[in-house]
Design a protein around this motif. Structure first.
Motif, mmCIF file in Angstrom:
data_model
loop_
_atom_site.group_PDB
_atom_site.id
_atom_site.type_symbol
_atom_site.label_atom_id
_atom_site.label_comp_id
_atom_site.label_asym_id
_atom_site.label_seq_id
_atom_site.Cartn_x
_atom_site.Cartn_y
_atom_site.Cartn_z
ATOM 1 N N PHE A 158 0.847 -1.129 -0.078
ATOM 2 C CA PHE A 158 0.007 -0.049 -0.044
ATOM 3 C C PHE A 158 0.945 1.201 0.006
ATOM 4 O O PHE A 158 1.975 1.529 0.864
ATOM 5 C CB PHE A 158 -0.882 0.119 1.110
ATOM 6 C CG PHE A 158 -1.957 -0.964 1.315
ATOM 7 C CD1 PHE A 158 -3.362 -0.884 0.430
ATOM 8 C CD2 PHE A 158 -1.652 -2.378 1.881
ATOM 9 C CE1 PHE A 158 -4.100 -2.154 0.726
ATOM 10 C CE2 PHE A 158 -2.551 -3.340 1.743
ATOM 11 C CZ PHE A 158 -3.597 -3.194 1.281
ATOM 12 N N ASP A 186 0.868 5.609 0.048
ATOM 13 C CA ASP A 186 0.147 6.421 0.411
ATOM 14 C C ASP A 186 -0.065 7.665 -0.694
ATOM 15 O O ASP A 186 0.624 7.276 -1.756
ATOM 16 C CB ASP A 186 0.407 7.216 2.026
ATOM 17 C CG ASP A 186 1.849 7.743 1.845
ATOM 18 O OD1 ASP A 186 2.394 8.039 0.589
ATOM 19 O OD2 ASP A 186 2.516 8.333 2.907
ATOM 20 N N CYS A 245 3.660 2.609 2.621
ATOM 21 C CA CYS A 245 3.347 2.831 4.249
ATOM 22 C C CYS A 245 2.802 1.145 4.702
ATOM 23 O O CYS A 245 2.947 1.299 5.916
ATOM 24 C CB CYS A 245 2.223 3.564 4.213
ATOM 25 S SG CYS A 245 0.818 3.457 3.594
ATOM 26 N N LEU A 268 -5.583 0.673 8.149
ATOM 27 C CA LEU A 268 -5.180 1.964 7.543
ATOM 28 C C LEU A 268 -6.261 3.258 7.836
ATOM 29 O O LEU A 268 -7.474 2.863 7.786
ATOM 30 C CB LEU A 268 -4.956 1.675 5.961
ATOM 31 C CG LEU A 268 -3.851 0.943 5.570
ATOM 32 C CD1 LEU A 268 -3.884 0.759 4.205
ATOM 33 C CD2 LEU A 268 -2.483 1.292 5.899
ATOM 34 N N ASN A 292 -7.991 7.768 4.204
ATOM 35 C CA ASN A 292 -7.120 8.566 3.304
ATOM 36 C C ASN A 292 -7.034 7.468 1.851
ATOM 37 O O ASN A 292 -7.861 6.639 1.811
ATOM 38 C CB ASN A 292 -5.498 8.420 3.495
ATOM 39 C CG ASN A 292 -5.191 9.754 2.941
ATOM 40 O OD1 ASN A 292 -5.271 10.400 2.052
ATOM 41 N ND2 ASN A 292 -4.003 10.524 3.943
ATOM 42 N N TYR A 321 -5.262 5.537 -0.759
ATOM 43 C CA TYR A 321 -3.960 4.888 -0.966
ATOM 44 C C TYR A 321 -4.002 4.161 -2.560
ATOM 45 O O TYR A 321 -4.936 4.129 -3.224
ATOM 46 C CB TYR A 321 -3.957 3.717 0.089
ATOM 47 C CG TYR A 321 -3.779 4.204 1.467
ATOM 48 C CD1 TYR A 321 -2.697 4.308 2.101
ATOM 49 C CD2 TYR A 321 -5.127 4.291 2.040
ATOM 50 C CE1 TYR A 321 -3.151 4.696 3.399
ATOM 51 C CE2 TYR A 321 -5.141 4.832 3.233
ATOM 52 C CZ TYR A 321 -3.941 5.010 4.112
ATOM 53 O OH TYR A 321 -3.973 5.565 5.215
ATOM 54 N N ASN A 378 -6.649 2.167 -6.977
ATOM 55 C CA ASN A 378 -6.588 3.375 -5.972
ATOM 56 C C ASN A 378 -7.788 2.551 -4.794
ATOM 57 O O ASN A 378 -8.821 2.285 -5.045
ATOM 58 C CB ASN A 378 -7.153 4.594 -6.296
ATOM 59 C CG ASN A 378 -5.860 5.116 -7.191
ATOM 60 O OD1 ASN A 378 -4.854 4.991 -6.800
ATOM 61 N ND2 ASN A 378 -6.315 5.837 -8.292
ATOM 62 N N PRO A 389 -0.319 6.496 9.036
ATOM 63 C CA PRO A 389 -1.418 5.985 8.371
ATOM 64 C C PRO A 389 -1.942 4.670 8.904
ATOM 65 O O PRO A 389 -3.032 4.182 8.733
ATOM 66 C CB PRO A 389 -0.929 5.703 6.879
ATOM 67 C CG PRO A 389 0.706 5.677 7.095
ATOM 68 C CD PRO A 389 0.954 6.462 8.330
#
Lengths: 393, 287
Positions: A312, A314, A320, A347, A350, A352, A378, A390
């Motif tokens: 993954f 960010d 991250c 997570l 956000n 990723y 995504n 994260p």
């Protein structure tokens, strides 16, 4: 529906690398403009090239356009046209409202004069009236954190202090459109964060064009992006991770690009669990179940041991988190299922992007890469806000 | 184009080089005049302050060069190294007023280029009213020239010359000297920004004109000098100014008036062209 504040319509600009020729063309342009009322010729003259070619975009209030590209890609030229310093050779730029530019901090400073006096010099160059500066004076001094040095000559300031004072003045700009060029690359970390926070505040009321070579900054404040390359638009859109990724790819010359080896045929690759598909993206919640599955048919004539790894990234395109399943036997001549499950995805809220790779597992080393996918999909995670990091255990 | 935008706000449009329209540009300049004036004043104040803060003698430096030059000529004349024909006023007054007035004019010619070049770095980065750099030049000139007038007044007092009420006639000439010089500098500015040759040429040219104008010595009544000086615009300005200041009769009021009117027209045209041509200059010499 917020209004369109900037409309750049098919804008082009020529440049000449050779100084002597450039000056001579300048003299010719001036005299033809003054004497013959004729517009510049559009064809390239000897030694000229298109520094910006056919660039179009629109920007609304509340949007921030990250403008990136290598040195010499045409970013500064485009900014200069938008800022009205030079005229386009083709196309039209239309803007609504007051325009401000954060391009050079401390413009108009005189090193011999004090910080106090230079606040007025700088502020008035930026378009404030003396009265406005009087009103904002205390805010400027507070924001700059210069303290008692405010009555010392600016030449005694450290470079960081000069920049702080310059930004403190510029931060008072409350315009409809704001052009920011590379000014946040300086100063210490604390100050850079302060600047970014100020810009984030401004963003709601403003249309911002932001030029930076710092991808974390771009990823952090941009809502849209343009990648320029040799004056042309290479990428335009609101997928900022992809924008950043494209920019990095330009440096990577093929080593890190997606690849598929022909030894396996892929029947399906899917991401399951508690997911919702939204267009090309998928959405899931914090602590949801994440399952990655690949069904593949091996054309090899022997068994191989493979690993499946999912990484993954960010939005700043930093890895991250990752998870892998090792020592999966792939049998020849039949369909094999590779499955990776993450029971609860920790997570935070956000966007990723996800890479995966399938590679041959040799004794403690990585063998042949059967498949590598960069930015495969995504992923938008919702549920819990990130504070520092994260990953939230 | 503008109906795309549902807004009553100010709309700015940048397009390829438009045709030269004096009226449109003039209106734009008038609109920008107030901020340009404010900024130009601020920048001039900044430079004057900075120049004097890092100096012990400060304002005295404005007096030294013209006085030294004059002393040299006074010495050359009184020692009979050179022979300057009889002047209607004491020679020291003649040469001091001449040199100081000439310096006002000569500095004015160089000033536009100097001011705009000093702002070159911000010109290429920020969009502020470009005229403010010209305003900066005018205020700087006004400051330096006023100092020179103070010396002239001192000289008149020392030599007990009382020009009477006609001295008020010097006020328009004082501005006229600056405007004439400034307008010459201004029309040469577009080329001067591109090529350094102009900046080198201007002092050279002004020195040449100084020696053929009645600055240090009066003009002979006959000969090439006299013919040339029938059309030398600088001659009218210097001579008329000096005659007014020293209480002599003024012979060339009409010619002086014509020079001033032409200068003023050139100044206006120069400012308009300056605004029109600035993007081309920035494009070529940017940052």
């Amino acid at each position: 529906m917020s209004e369109v504040l900037i409309k750049v319509d098919n804008v082009s600009k020529k440049f000449c690398r050779d100084l002597k020729k450039s000056l001579w063309y300048g003299v010719k342009d001036m005299s033809s403009a003054l004497l013959s009322n004729r517009n510049n010729e559009l064809k390239l003259r000897d030694g000229e090239f298109w520094a910006v070619r056919n660039v179009s975009f629109e920007l609304k209030r509340g949007e921030c356009l990250g403008l990136i590209g290598h040195n010499g890609a045409g970013k500064s030229t485009l900014l200069k046209m938008i800022n009205g310093l030079i005229r386009p050779d083709e196309g039209t730029i239309t803007m609504v409202g007051k325009i401000g530019a954060l391009i050079e901090l401390g413009a108009g400073f005189n090193p011999i004069l004090t910080g106090r006096e230079n606040i007025y010099n700088n502020g008035m160059v930026l378009g404030f009236s003396r009265k406005e500066i009087d009103e904002k004076y205390d805010d400027i001094v507070n924001f700059s954190e210069i303290g008692e040095f405010i009555d010392s000559p600016v030449q005694n300031y450290s470079s960081g202090m000069k920049v702080r004072l310059g930004f403190a003045v510029a931060a008072q700009l409350e315009t409809d459109i704001l052009i920011i060029d590379e000014v946040l690359a300086v100063g210490d970390l604390g100050f850079r964060i302060k600047c970014l926070n100020r810009i984030s505040q401004l963003i709601k009321k403003t249309a911002i064009i932001f030029v930076s070579h710092s991808m974390p900054q771009i990823a952090r404040i941009s809502t849209h992006g343009i990648l320029l390359s040799s004056g042309k638009i290479d990428y335009i859109g609101d997928n900022v991770p992809e924008l950043v990724n494209k920019y990095y790819q330009k440096f990577e010359s093929g080593v890190n690009e997606s690849s598929i080896d022909e030894d396996f045929d892929y029947n399906s690759i899917s991401i399951n669990g508690n997911i919702v598909e939204v267009g090309d993206n998928i959405q899931m919640n914090y602590r949801d179940n994440f399952v990655f599955e690949a069904n593949l048919y091996s054309k090899l004539n022997k068994e191989v041991l493979v690993s499946l790894r999912v990484v993954f990234f960010d939005i700043e395109q930093k890895a991250c988190a990752e998870s892998s399943v090792e020592d999966i036997t792939v049998y020849p001549g039949k369909e094999n299922r590779l499955r990776l499950e993450i029971g609860n995805l920790l997570l935070a809220n956000n966007n990723y992007s996800l890479n995966f790779e399938i590679f041959e597992q040799l004794e403690n080393v990585r063998g042949k890469v059967y498949r590598f996918e960069k930015n495969y999909i995504n992923l938008n995670i919702r549920g819990i806000n990130a504070t520092w990091a994260p990953v939230k255990f | 184009m503008s109906q795309d935008f549902k807004s009553t706000k100010k709309i700015t449009i940048y397009q390829p080089q438009p045709n030269l329209s004096f009226i449109k540009l003039f209106n734009e300049i008038i609109k920008d005049l107030k901020p340009a004036n404010e900024l130009g004043f601020q920048l001039a104040k900044r430079d004057v302050k900075a120049a004097y803060r890092q100096s012990v003698l400060g304002v005295v430096w404005a007096f030294i060069p013209p006085i030294v030059t004059s002393l040299i000529w006074i010495f050359l004349n009184s020692s009979n190294t050179i022979k300057i024909q009889e002047t209607p006023i004491p020679y020291p007054v003649f040469v001091l007023t001449g040199t100081l007035l000439w310096q006002i004019l000569a500095e004015s010619v160089g000033q536009p280029l100097k001011s705009v070049k000093s702002g070159k770095s911000i010109l290429a980065k920020l969009n502020f009213p470009r005229e403010s750099l010209l305003v900066h030049g005018l205020y700087s000139l006004l400051f330096n020239s006023s100092l020179r007038v103070l010396i002239i007044i001192a000289v008149l007092i020392v030599f007990q010359i009382n020009p009477g009420w006609q001295v008020l006639g010097f006020i328009p000439l004082f501005f006229g000297l600056m405007v004439t010089g400034f307008s010459i500098g201004l029309i040469s500015l577009p080329i001067g920004m591109m090529y350094g040759d102009i900046a080198r040429f201007i002092p050279f040219m002004m020195q040449f004109f100084m020696y053929i104008s009645p600055v240090i010595y009066p003009i002979p009544d006959e000969g090439v000098f006299a013919i040339f000086n029938k059309i030398n615009p600088f001659r009218f300005l210097i001579e008329t100014s000096r005659n007014i200041l020293t209480g002599q009769t003024v012979d060339y009021l009409l010619q002086t008036g014509i020079v001033l009117i032409i200068s003023f027209i050139i100044l206006i045209i120069g400012v308009i062209i300056f605004r029109f041509i600035m993007p081309v200059i920035i494009e070529r010499v940017g940052s």
